[in-house]
Design a protein around this motif. Structure first.
Motif, PDB file in Angstrom:
ATOM      1  N   ASN A 681      18.296  -6.687  23.692  1.00  0.00           N
ATOM      2  CA  ASN A 681      18.281  -6.431  25.344  1.00  0.00           C
ATOM      3  C   ASN A 681      16.658  -6.588  25.747  1.00  0.00           C
ATOM      4  OD1 ASN A 681      20.875  -6.001  25.125  1.00  0.00           O
ATOM      5  ND2 ASN A 681      20.656  -3.980  26.280  1.00  0.00           N
ATOM      6  N   TYR A 682      16.416  -7.470  26.738  1.00  0.00           N
ATOM      7  CA  TYR A 682      15.185  -7.783  27.566  1.00  0.00           C
ATOM      8  C   TYR A 682      14.113  -8.242  26.602  1.00  0.00           C
ATOM      9  CZ  TYR A 682      17.556  -3.949  30.065  1.00  0.00           C
ATOM     10  OH  TYR A 682      18.520  -3.230  30.903  1.00  0.00           O
ATOM     11  N   TRP A 683      14.385  -8.701  25.520  1.00  0.00           N
ATOM     12  CA  TRP A 683      13.743  -9.574  24.476  1.00  0.00           C
ATOM     13  C   TRP A 683      14.059 -11.028  24.319  1.00  0.00           C
ATOM     14  CZ3 TRP A 683       8.821  -7.639  23.144  1.00  0.00           C
ATOM     15  CH2 TRP A 683       8.655  -6.063  23.002  1.00  0.00           C
ATOM     16  N   PHE A 684      13.162 -11.683  24.533  1.00  0.00           N
ATOM     17  CA  PHE A 684      13.645 -13.340  24.451  1.00  0.00           C
ATOM     18  C   PHE A 684      12.681 -14.079  23.575  1.00  0.00           C
ATOM     19  CE2 PHE A 684      14.527 -17.450  26.797  1.00  0.00           C
ATOM     20  CZ  PHE A 684      15.674 -17.366  26.189  1.00  0.00           C
ATOM     21  N   PHE A 685      12.942 -14.914  22.862  1.00  0.00           N
ATOM     22  CA  PHE A 685      12.017 -15.655  22.016  1.00  0.00           C
ATOM     23  C   PHE A 685      11.717 -17.214  22.532  1.00  0.00           C
ATOM     24  CE2 PHE A 685      15.913 -17.578  19.970  1.00  0.00           C
ATOM     25  CZ  PHE A 685      15.361 -18.601  19.578  1.00  0.00           C
ATOM     26  N   SER A 686      10.753 -17.655  22.159  1.00  0.00           N
ATOM     27  CA  SER A 686      10.108 -18.998  22.190  1.00  0.00           C
ATOM     28  C   SER A 686       9.322 -19.506  21.269  1.00  0.00           C
ATOM     29  CB  SER A 686       9.031 -18.744  23.275  1.00  0.00           C
ATOM     30  OG  SER A 686       8.481 -19.954  23.434  1.00  0.00           O
ATOM     31  N   SER A 687       9.894 -21.060  20.942  1.00  0.00           N
ATOM     32  CA  SER A 687       9.203 -21.914  19.998  1.00  0.00           C
ATOM     33  C   SER A 687       8.838 -22.897  20.657  1.00  0.00           C
ATOM     34  CB  SER A 687      10.248 -22.294  18.854  1.00  0.00           C
ATOM     35  OG  SER A 687       9.815 -23.128  18.035  1.00  0.00           O
ATOM     36  N   ASP A 688       7.498 -22.724  21.094  1.00  0.00           N
ATOM     37  CA  ASP A 688       6.864 -23.661  22.136  1.00  0.00           C
ATOM     38  C   ASP A 688       6.880 -25.010  21.693  1.00  0.00           C
ATOM     39  OD1 ASP A 688       6.542 -21.198  23.471  1.00  0.00           O
ATOM     40  OD2 ASP A 688       4.511 -21.260  23.559  1.00  0.00           O
ATOM     41  N   ARG A 689       6.574 -25.330  20.690  1.00  0.00           N
ATOM     42  CA  ARG A 689       6.347 -26.863  20.395  1.00  0.00           C
ATOM     43  C   ARG A 689       6.991 -27.517  19.004  1.00  0.00           C
ATOM     44  NH1 ARG A 689       1.926 -28.427  23.429  1.00  0.00           N
ATOM     45  NH2 ARG A 689       0.653 -26.820  24.397  1.00  0.00           N
ATOM     46  N   HIS A 690       7.469 -26.444  18.456  1.00  0.00           N
ATOM     47  CA  HIS A 690       8.385 -26.956  16.975  1.00  0.00           C
ATOM     48  C   HIS A 690       9.874 -26.873  17.387  1.00  0.00           C
ATOM     49  CE1 HIS A 690       8.747 -27.752  13.126  1.00  0.00           C
ATOM     50  NE2 HIS A 690       9.142 -26.682  12.726  1.00  0.00           N
ATOM     51  N   HIS A 691      10.271 -28.008  17.877  1.00  0.00           N
ATOM     52  CA  HIS A 691      11.784 -28.083  18.494  1.00  0.00           C
ATOM     53  C   HIS A 691      12.787 -28.646  17.417  1.00  0.00           C
ATOM     54  CE1 HIS A 691       9.366 -28.387  22.633  1.00  0.00           C
ATOM     55  NE2 HIS A 691       9.545 -27.281  21.999  1.00  0.00           N
ATOM     56  N   LEU A 692      12.346 -29.322  16.476  1.00  0.00           N
ATOM     57  CA  LEU A 692      13.422 -30.036  15.808  1.00  0.00           C
ATOM     58  C   LEU A 692      14.254 -29.149  14.830  1.00  0.00           C
ATOM     59  CD1 LEU A 692      11.352 -33.057  14.365  1.00  0.00           C
ATOM     60  CD2 LEU A 692      12.671 -33.081  16.092  1.00  0.00           C
TER      61      LEU A 692
END
Length: 791
Positions: A681-692
């Protein structure tokens, strides 16, 4: 009727259950749902306009942290409940072609099998079941989009009506409203972060699509299928208001698409333009002799290519001011070439106008006088432009004035470029003048107008002008050149990724025929990738009645941009002192903890306040860390501010708990769910440049990977049937502009899908299937009235 009402009650019950667990704290979602529900209850057919407008922009995942159960599910539960409650089982409805109907049944079977395979092995539900792409329950997240597509089929037929009038009246306006909102969000993001005219930065916008936190092409796919629909309004025959609205939306939506710097989307726009170009040319092609039928398209393409080259050179030499003057001059020359011109009048008017404009340029000062609003070149150019517009509206009585004004535009365009960059602009200006005078010369040689000045042709000319005005600066930017320079290496990497993805599937007949299952790619990549990479990850664990977060570093060659970051939006105030605190336990090898407070929309942090990066050794117990910080200018410009936590190091993993960010003045804690007792809840994650690791990066291959040959063949059948139906409508001239616009939208979506797996984003899947099904429907044939015969 009773069964339909029971189905409606089931959807309402699902909505109540979803609202009971969904985090609605400090959200406008409740008010939006109430207003949307009241609108549908008053007039249920309005869902066909409101839903396509809301689905792309109502995305609160960065605020709530939820991306399995989303806002679109609440909207769709409410839509289905209201529509099935008011469903009329007695009315006549349009029908699907036989191939489309068969493909729908085949796709339904493929989805059901793929859902079952994707859920295996079915683990018990815990804190990580519905917030991690590695969970088998990711199959439910992907599969719900196909489920909603089938749920909406019956309401779609009813809303479109037996004659498909709802397509023009509701669906296309709804799609274009969503396009306008997404374009506004994209422009706002560009303005807030890299700047509207900064085409050298590698900043990639995400607009309202939170699914791009792991890369992907959700924004590209949406723009590809919605932007071509502007043609349905641009070239409608009896709707001047819609034409004006489309002309205003065109540069905004085009800018949003070009600012993605997506080569796939550029290709999609090119395909859509080639299809849409057939709308204004269709009448000429039908009436022209067979041997001259393709002369007009070739001339238009050649003229557009020449104008693009000339404008590119002008922009490089004299910037935006020279480009604006050149566009106005070329447009005015083309408009004048559509009028009957006499050689002597044309030559004398151009000479006199050039002498007058040149004399004024010689006499007036170049600088800006104290009482002037504009400098002399720009003021005289605007006066000439206004005179040309006035004369062109009256045509014959004021035609000599239009020629004089065109000469003034020519001289002042050269003056503007020279005033901006000096003598280096003279050669590009000469090329511009030759290009502008060419249509007038053809007019005089042919002794008749070069083209007919009608509303449709004028709309096409203004459309081309706006496209060039938007595309030329972007195309001549540094980052676009870099993107196209790396096309070869990127394509090679993509081909290797596709080959590796196929190798992840089980080597058995069932998988080869039926696919690996919905949502399986991220987990199979995590465990089986041949590069021996271990993508970064996170889990929520329970120990001694306490829940905490475990962040794991990735094991691959990565820079700072490839870290997985856990994010939370915090309402930071500028020039304020805060204290950031958190508990950390390192039960493994030494690890580096990164804690930053940054301005970011979704990807690419900017203006960060980095806290000291600590190397944390192995420890037998929890340790408390505190970091005082001053916010400085963060939050001052209205940009979104986020707290981000990341871990790096070889085989590194850190347990994190009790995160807080307190205002030292009032001790108010800005972090919600800092104890992780409510998991994500209220936490989200990001993988900015490693997409594969998250995307297969090809739509067709993704369909085969998840649903096997039945799913892929069903999708091909759906596309083929819909394309054939749209071509039939365009050939019969039953609203050809609408049919070709829909065909362009479907085709552009496939171009983006060549390089991205778009169906792993549920809202994109629902919108595309809605558009595809609406495009394939056939109106109910009109029944002739019965004729009575004598006995």
């Amino acid at each position: 009727m009773m069964c339909v009402r029971l189905l409606s009650v089931a959807f309402f019950g699902g909505l109540i259950l979803a609202l009971s667990v969904y985090p609605l704290h400090d959200s406008w979602l409740s008010a939006i749902l109430l207003g949307y529900g009241a609108l549908l209850w008053w007039r249920p057919v309005l869902w066909l306009m409101a839903l396509p407008a809301l689905l792309p922009v109502l995305d609160l995942a960065p605020h709530t942290g939820w991306f399995f159960l989303e806002e679109i599910d609440l909207l769709l539960l409410l839509t289905a409940g209201v529509c099935y409650w008011h469903f009329d089982t007695s009315g006549m409805r349009p029908v699907f072609p036989p191939l489309f109907r068969f493909s729908l049944w085949l796709l339904a079977g493929a989805c059901g099998i793929a859902l079952w395979r994707g859920l295996q092995p079915l683990p018990p539900i815990d804190a990580n079941s519905f917030n991690n792409y590695l969970s088998p329950y990711n199959a439910l997240r992907v599969g719900k989009a196909w489920f909603w597509s089938y749920v909406l089929l019956a309401p779609l037929k009813q809303a479109l009506g037996p004659d498909l009038a709802g397509l023009r009246r509701w669906l296309i306006p709804g799609m274009l409203t969503g396009l306008l909102l997404v374009s506004a969000a994209a422009i706002w993001e560009r303005w807030q972060f890299p700047g509207l005219l900064n085409f050298s930065s590698d900043y990639r916008i995400t607009a309202p699509f939170s699914a791009m936190h792991t890369g992907g092409a959700a924004l590209d796919g949406y723009l590809a299928m919605s932007f071509p629909l502007l043609a349905a309004w641009l070239f409608c025959k009896q709707r001047p208001a819609r034409q004006a609205a489309a002309l205003l939306m065109l540069p905004l939506a085009l800018y949003a698409g070009l600012a993605t710097f997506s080569r796939g989307l550029y290709g999609a726009y090119a395909l859509a333009a080639s299809i849409v170009a057939g709308i204004p040319l269709m009448g000429a092609l039908r009436t022209a002799p067979l041997r001259r039928r393709w002369r007009a398209p070739l001339i238009v393409v050649a003229a557009a290519a020449l104008a693009t080259c000339v404008l590119g050179v002008v922009f490089e030499s004299s910037g935006y001011r020279g480009l604006g003057a050149a566009l106005a001059l070329l447009t005015a020359a083309l408009i004048l070439s559509a009028l009957p011109l006499r050689p002597l009048v044309l030559a004398s008017s151009l000479i006199c106008g050039a002498v007058v404009a040149g004399g004024l340029a010689w006499l007036l000062p170049v600088g800006e006088p104290p009482v002037a609003i504009l400098k002399s070149p720009y003021l005289l150019f605007l006066v000439s432009l206004a005179a040309f517009a006035l004369a062109a509206c009256r045509q014959r009585p004021l035609l000599p004035l239009a020629m004089l004004a065109l000469a003034g535009l020519s001289v002042n365009a050269v003056w503007i470029a020279y005033h901006h960059a000096g003598a280096a602009t003279l050669a590009p200006s000469a090329g511009l003048l030759l290009t502008a005078m060419s249509p007038l010369a053809f007019n005089v040689v042919r002794q008749r107008p070069l083209w007919r000045l009608r509303r449709g042709s004028l709309t096409a000319l203004l459309t081309c002008t706006m496209v060039l005005a938007t595309a030329v600066p972007v195309y001549n930017g540094y980052f676009v050149a870099e993107r196209f320079a790396s096309t070869g290496s990127d394509l090679s990497a993509r081909l290797r990724h596709w080959n590796n993805a196929i190798s992840l599937m089980d080597d058995d007949l069932g998988t080869a025929m039926l696919g690996a299952g919905l949502g399986k790619f991220p987990s199979l990549y995590f465990w089986r990738n041949q590069q021996h990479e271990v993508p970064a990850g996170y889990r929520y664990l329970d120990r001694d009645g306490n829940r905490f977060l475990r962040l794991s570093a990735g094991e691959y060659s990565a820079g700072y941009g490839e870290l997985l970051r856990l994010l939370q939006i915090v309402p930071i105030e500028s020039a304020t002192s805060y204290l950031l605190a958190l508990d950390v336990w390192n039960g493994g090898p030494p690890a580096f903890l990164q804690v930053n407070v940054c301005e970011r929309q979704l990807l690419y942090p900017q203006g960060c306040i980095p806290l000291p990066m600590r190397r944390l050794p192995h420890a037998p117990h929890w340790q408390r860390y505190q970091f005082p910080l001053s916010s400085g200018a963060l939050g001052q410009a209205g940009r979104r501010v986020q707290l981000e936590i990341a871990v790096e190091g070889e085989h590194a993993a850190l347990d994190i708990d009790n995160v807080s960010l307190r205002n030292l003045d009032n001790q108010h804690d800005l972090v919600r769910n800092g104890t992780f007792s409510d998991a994500n809840n209220y936490w989200f994650f990001s993988s900015d440049r490693h997409h594969l690791p998250w995307h297969l990066k090809n739509l067709g291959l993704n369909l085969y990977f998840e649903m096997g040959w039945p799913g892929l063949l069903a999708y091909v059948g759906l596309l083929s049937s819909a394309a054939a139906e749209l071509l039939r409508r365009a050939r019969e001239d039953t609203d050809a502009a609408q049919a070709l616009a829909l065909l362009a939208a479907l085709g552009a979506f496939q171009v983006v899908g060549l390089f991205d797996s778009l169906f792993d984003v549920p809202r994109i899947t629902v919108l595309f299937m809605l558009l595809l099904c609406a495009a394939a429907l056939r109106p109910v044939p009109s029944i002739p009235p019965a004729v009575s015969t004598p006995c």
